[in-house]
Design a protein around this motif. Structure first.
Motif, PDB file in Angstrom:
ATOM      1  N   SER A  87      11.704   5.504   3.808  1.00  0.00           N
ATOM      2  CA  SER A  87      11.001   6.165   2.718  1.00  0.00           C
ATOM      3  C   SER A  87       9.522   6.206   3.064  1.00  0.00           C
ATOM      4  O   SER A  87       8.866   5.167   3.181  1.00  0.00           O
ATOM      5  N   ALA A  88       9.002   7.424   3.277  1.00  0.00           N
ATOM      6  CA  ALA A  88       7.605   7.598   3.683  1.00  0.00           C
ATOM      7  C   ALA A  88       6.684   7.484   2.474  1.00  0.00           C
ATOM      8  O   ALA A  88       6.904   8.128   1.444  1.00  0.00           O
ATOM      9  N   LEU A  89       5.634   6.669   2.599  1.00  0.00           N
ATOM     10  CA  LEU A  89       4.708   6.425   1.505  1.00  0.00           C
ATOM     11  C   LEU A  89       3.262   6.549   1.980  1.00  0.00           C
ATOM     12  O   LEU A  89       2.976   6.407   3.179  1.00  0.00           O
ATOM     13  N   LEU A  90       2.375   6.798   1.048  1.00  0.00           N
ATOM     14  CA  LEU A  90       0.937   6.866   1.318  1.00  0.00           C
ATOM     15  C   LEU A  90       0.220   5.936   0.346  1.00  0.00           C
ATOM     16  O   LEU A  90       0.382   6.054  -0.874  1.00  0.00           O
ATOM     17  N   LEU A  91      -0.561   5.007   0.885  1.00  0.00           N
ATOM     18  CA  LEU A  91      -1.388   4.141   0.056  1.00  0.00           C
ATOM     19  C   LEU A  91      -2.808   4.698   0.094  1.00  0.00           C
ATOM     20  O   LEU A  91      -3.412   4.809   1.165  1.00  0.00           O
ATOM     21  N   VAL A  92      -3.324   5.055  -1.067  1.00  0.00           N
ATOM     22  CA  VAL A  92      -4.609   5.755  -1.144  1.00  0.00           C
ATOM     23  C   VAL A  92      -5.587   4.933  -1.967  1.00  0.00           C
ATOM     24  O   VAL A  92      -5.318   4.589  -3.129  1.00  0.00           O
ATOM     25  N   HIS A  93      -6.755   4.605  -1.347  1.00  0.00           N
ATOM     26  CA  HIS A  93      -7.847   3.922  -2.038  1.00  0.00           C
ATOM     27  C   HIS A  93      -9.008   4.895  -2.150  1.00  0.00           C
ATOM     28  O   HIS A  93      -9.402   5.522  -1.155  1.00  0.00           O
ATOM     29  N   HIS A  94      -9.587   4.995  -3.354  1.00  0.00           N
ATOM     30  CA  HIS A  94     -10.677   5.960  -3.562  1.00  0.00           C
ATOM     31  C   HIS A  94     -11.688   5.411  -4.563  1.00  0.00           C
ATOM     32  O   HIS A  94     -11.319   4.832  -5.588  1.00  0.00           O
ATOM     33  N   THR A 131      -4.979   2.590   9.088  1.00  0.00           N
ATOM     34  CA  THR A 131      -5.707   3.062   7.915  1.00  0.00           C
ATOM     35  C   THR A 131      -6.790   4.027   8.362  1.00  0.00           C
ATOM     36  O   THR A 131      -7.608   3.692   9.225  1.00  0.00           O
ATOM     37  N   VAL A 132      -6.805   5.210   7.781  1.00  0.00           N
ATOM     38  CA  VAL A 132      -7.727   6.271   8.201  1.00  0.00           C
ATOM     39  C   VAL A 132      -8.765   6.488   7.099  1.00  0.00           C
ATOM     40  O   VAL A 132      -8.404   6.775   5.952  1.00  0.00           O
ATOM     41  N   PRO A 133     -10.064   6.367   7.426  1.00  0.00           N
ATOM     42  CA  PRO A 133     -11.106   6.630   6.429  1.00  0.00           C
ATOM     43  C   PRO A 133     -11.461   8.115   6.395  1.00  0.00           C
ATOM     44  O   PRO A 133     -11.423   8.805   7.422  1.00  0.00           O
ATOM     45  N   ALA A 134     -11.831   8.607   5.216  1.00  0.00           N
ATOM     46  CA  ALA A 134     -12.310   9.983   5.096  1.00  0.00           C
ATOM     47  C   ALA A 134     -13.756  10.067   5.569  1.00  0.00           C
ATOM     48  O   ALA A 134     -14.485   9.067   5.592  1.00  0.00           O
ATOM     49  N   LYS A 135     -14.197  11.263   5.953  1.00  0.00           N
ATOM     50  CA  LYS A 135     -15.552  11.455   6.468  1.00  0.00           C
ATOM     51  C   LYS A 135     -16.612  11.097   5.434  1.00  0.00           C
ATOM     52  O   LYS A 135     -17.695  10.617   5.787  1.00  0.00           O
ATOM     53  N   ASP A 136     -16.312  11.323   4.158  1.00  0.00           N
ATOM     54  CA  ASP A 136     -17.316  11.053   3.123  1.00  0.00           C
ATOM     55  C   ASP A 136     -17.368   9.591   2.713  1.00  0.00           C
ATOM     56  O   ASP A 136     -18.204   9.195   1.895  1.00  0.00           O
ATOM     57  N   GLY A 137     -16.483   8.771   3.273  1.00  0.00           N
ATOM     58  CA  GLY A 137     -16.501   7.346   2.987  1.00  0.00           C
ATOM     59  C   GLY A 137     -15.974   6.961   1.622  1.00  0.00           C
ATOM     60  O   GLY A 137     -16.092   5.797   1.214  1.00  0.00           O
ATOM     61  N   GLU A 428      -3.182  14.798  -4.360  1.00  0.00           N
ATOM     62  CA  GLU A 428      -4.384  15.595  -4.603  1.00  0.00           C
ATOM     63  C   GLU A 428      -5.629  14.896  -4.067  1.00  0.00           C
ATOM     64  O   GLU A 428      -6.532  15.549  -3.514  1.00  0.00           O
ATOM     65  N   THR A 429      -5.693  13.586  -4.220  1.00  0.00           N
ATOM     66  CA  THR A 429      -6.829  12.826  -3.677  1.00  0.00           C
ATOM     67  C   THR A 429      -6.887  12.956  -2.166  1.00  0.00           C
ATOM     68  O   THR A 429      -7.972  13.140  -1.581  1.00  0.00           O
ATOM     69  N   VAL A 430      -5.733  12.873  -1.514  1.00  0.00           N
ATOM     70  CA  VAL A 430      -5.668  12.997  -0.058  1.00  0.00           C
ATOM     71  C   VAL A 430      -6.111  14.386   0.393  1.00  0.00           C
ATOM     72  O   VAL A 430      -6.863  14.533   1.363  1.00  0.00           O
TER      73      VAL A 430
END
Length: 718
Positions: A87-94, A131-137, A428-430
């Motif tokens: 089961s593929a999952l995404l953990l998103v911190h924002h 864990t991959v960070p977004a460009k905007d941090g 949507e956040t991703v």
């Protein structure tokens, strides 16, 4: 709602037959009791199986996919690979404004905790997923897959447990669990609540409308009870079909079946009770009145249900699994409603007697209601200005059809819910944080012997930015290809098409392209192909039944053309409302086909009720122009009540938190109302006024009315 007022003025009672006994004898009580007894036995046998239907209802992705599509084969094959039950999952911190050092440390700790609790696919020697960070941090993305998730309940429990563990974070930090596995768990939670909510909501709506229609404190209970019995019997039969033939029963199919049973069953009850009330004035015994009522409206009810069932069974020609299975599931519901309404309902009405209609009891020998109704006025306007009415109505329908040009684009997977679950919010956040890349892989499966060639071809495909070699087993190798465009965008779909084109030419590779985005592409293309096959079949089936019932070619063609125009108009109104008013981000690819089948089959119902009564009057020698007005006056109220009930039951679908159900329910409800109050009352009646006896061409009524006209002309010396 048409008034239910009874005329209190009484006509002289007919003289009873000699011997003091009205026709019917002992059969008037033994037959109804025997019917009720048979139904009691049938329910006792069916009840245990009806309760098991939810246990065999399936809502896996493959249950809603095209049977022969590449993405469906990929889904089945991936599940058989070593560790395939993942089961593929995404953990998103924002955090708006940027993540803090404490946020990053918290994210690492949560990933470490998940890796220590669950077995993660592809991670060896205690390694943690990247864990991959977004460009905007502001955002961190961690993608991982849990193994051993073959059972849906196990997957759902894991998703909910992880969400509980990541809940209660520092103020301003948003932590969400998304990905295909989380979206499937959110879907399951919604599906679990659908069945009971839909059944209760539909029953309440039908009960209220029956009370308003009959204006009786008791009468409404009988049709509602019989509809419930029909629903129970249908659920048991569908369970039997699932066990015997491995029929796919999805939540969507069983939900639509429930609405069909309540809507169509109540329609049949309204028509039968109306005719029974009419016959009670002419027959002393309720048994004889019911016999006459069944003889009078039985063919119309039988043809009506036959049309709906035949239209639904045409869906068996569709390749889409969920639509294909909807055919027999829906047909079972309609047939159960028909059988219950023509056996159990008459038996109960006869046993309970005419007092059931209190306080508006139709007395034996009383005069029929004589008043000017709304439908008398509508028929009068159609009779006085048939050309104006017909042209004006046709132009209105045509204008509404133009609204189809405003229909939104294809519905994306993340937009399938009317209420946004956590998995959609995470997605949507991703997408906002990583606008230039896809976080969701496209799955490529190929024969292991051709794996190197396939990998080179995938890497060389325009639009693919990264390729990861996955698992191998059973002679297959899995690759994960990441597109440069966001999921389900036209750019990513073009990349999938190019991948399939590149891999088709590789000898011995048997390469297949799947994954969520490929599934959406296959759904779109399969629905388009299914429409080309199913729509002609439905039209042919409807025409055959109408021709057999009406013994004419012209009337069936007019009725069929009218319901097709109604479908276009209803879909056009959907185009004007779905996105601008209701905020739906897309149109489910199956909506055009499913709404066509239901609106054509159900819309023809009311045409059958109206034209069958017109034909009945014509058989008595009434010219078709006058017969159509009589039919409208006598059946208009029943058709209006039936249309309102059917539209209301489908509106209940619109309350469910799924865009597919909402769009389906609204289009069908609007189409039924258009058909009830515009097409049947005005357009069909005005067409009958213009065509006169040609409505029955080339049948016996066409010739009989022509001969009668010639005889009348000769008598006048013309």
């Amino acid at each position: 709602m048409p008034p239910a007022t009874e005329v209190t003025e009484r006509a002289p009672k007919p003289t009873p037959r000699s011997g003091g006994r009205a026709p019917g004898g002992s059969r008037s009580r033994t037959v109804p009791w025997a019917v009720v007894a048979l139904w009691v036995v049938a329910l006792a046998l069916a009840a245990p199986f009806a309760g098991k239907l939810m246990d065999v209802t399936r809502d896996k992705p493959t249950d809603y996919l095209p049977g022969g599509a590449d993405s469906t084969r990929v889904q089945h094959l991936v599940e058989k690979l070593p560790g395939g039950n993942t089961s593929a999952l995404l953990l998103v911190h924002h955090r708006d404004g940027g993540l803090t050092a404490a946020d990053r440390e918290l994210a690492r700790g949560q990933v470490r905790q998940i890796a220590g609790t669950y077995s993660l696919a592809g991670e060896k020697d205690g390694a943690l997923p990247r864990t991959v960070p977004a460009k905007d941090g502001e955002t961190l993305l961690t993608a991982f897959s849990l193994t051993g998730m073959g059972d849906e309940d196990v997957r759902d429990e894991a998703v909910h447990r992880i969400r509980d563990e990541i809940a209660g974070q520092p103020r301003g930090l948003t932590v969400e669990l998304g990905g295909p596995g989380a979206m499937a768990a959110d879907s399951s939670e919604i599906f679990e609540s659908v069945d009971g909510t839909l059944m209760l909501g539909t029953a309440v709506v039908v009960a209220l409308l029956l009370i308003l229609t009959y204006r009786s404190p008791v009468l409404w209970l009988v049709p509602l009870l019989v509809v419930g019995v029909a629903a129970l019997a249908a659920r048991a039969l569908v369970y039997g079909l699932v066990q015997a033939f491995d029929l796919t029963a999805t939540t969507m199919n069983t939900s639509v079946m429930t609405v069909l049973i309540f809507g169509a069953g109540t329609d049949y009850a309204l028509l039968l009770v109306s005719r029974y009330r009419e016959e009670l004035r002419a027959h002393q015994r309720p048994f004889d009145a019911m016999t006459a009522a069944l003889r009078g409206c039985g063919p119309a009810v039988l043809a009506s249900s036959g049309t709906v069932a035949a239209g639904l069974l045409c869906l068996l020609a569709a390749d889409l699994n969920s639509v294909n299975a909807l055919g027999p599931v829906g047909a079972v519901g309609v047939v159960c409603a028909l059988v219950a309404m023509t056996t159990l309902l008459p038996a109960l009405l006869v046993l309970l007697g005419r007092r059931l209609f209190w306080p508006l009891i139709p007395a034996y020998g009383s005069a029929a209601p004589a008043r000017r109704t709304l439908f008398t006025a509508m028929g009068g306007s159609a009779g006085r200005r048939p050309v104006t009415v017909l042209v004006g109505g046709a132009l209105l329908l045509g204008a509404l059809c133009l609204g189809t040009l405003a229909l939104p684009g294809d519905l994306r997977e993340q937009d399938t819910f009317t209420e946004k679950p956590e998995s959609v919010s995470a997605q949507e956040t991703v997408q906002k944080a990583f606008p230039d890349s896809s976080s969701r892989p496209v799955t490529v499966l190929a024969r292991a012997t051709a794996a190197p060639d396939v990998e080179r071809a995938v890497r060389g495909t325009d639009g693919v930015v990264r390729v990861e070699k996955g698992r191998s087993g059973g002679g297959w190798t899995e690759f994960s290809a990441f597109a440069k465009d966001r999921p389900e965008s036209e750019g990513e779909l073009d990349t999938i098409r190019r991948l399939r084109g590149e891999l088709t030419g590789l000898d011995g590779a048997e390469a297949l392209v799947g994954g969520p985005s490929a599934q959406q592409l296959d759904l779109r293309e399969t629905n388009a192909d299914d429409r080309k096959v199913v729509i002609p079949l439905v039209l042919a089936a409807v025409l055959v039944i109408l021709i057999a019932l009406l013994r004419s070619l012209v009337a069936p063609l007019i009725l069929t053309a009218a319901v097709v125009a109604t479908w276009g108009a209803a879909l056009g109104l959907g185009g004007l409302a779905f996105e601008p008013v209701l905020g739906f981000e897309g149109l489910d690819a199956g909506i055009p086909l499913m709404t066509f089948v239901f609106l054509v089959a159900l819309g023809v119902d009311y045409g059958i009720f109206l034209m069958h009564r017109t034909r009945e009057e014509s058989l008595r020698g009434v010219p078709v122009a006058a017969a159509s007005l009589i039919a409208l006056r006598t059946t208009g109220g029943v058709i209006a009540s039936a249309g309102i009930v059917l539209a209301a039951t489908f509106c209940v679908l619109a309350t469910l938190p799924m865009v597919l159900m909402a769009e389906l329910g609204l289009v069908i409800a609007v189409g039924v109302l258009l058909d009830t109050f515009l097409v049947r009352t005005y357009l069909v009646t005005s067409a009958a006024q213009l065509l006169k006896r040609w409505m029955w061409w080339p049948g016996r009524l066409f010739r009989a009315e022509g001969e009668a006209g010639s005889a009348a002309g000769s008598a006048r010396g013309e």
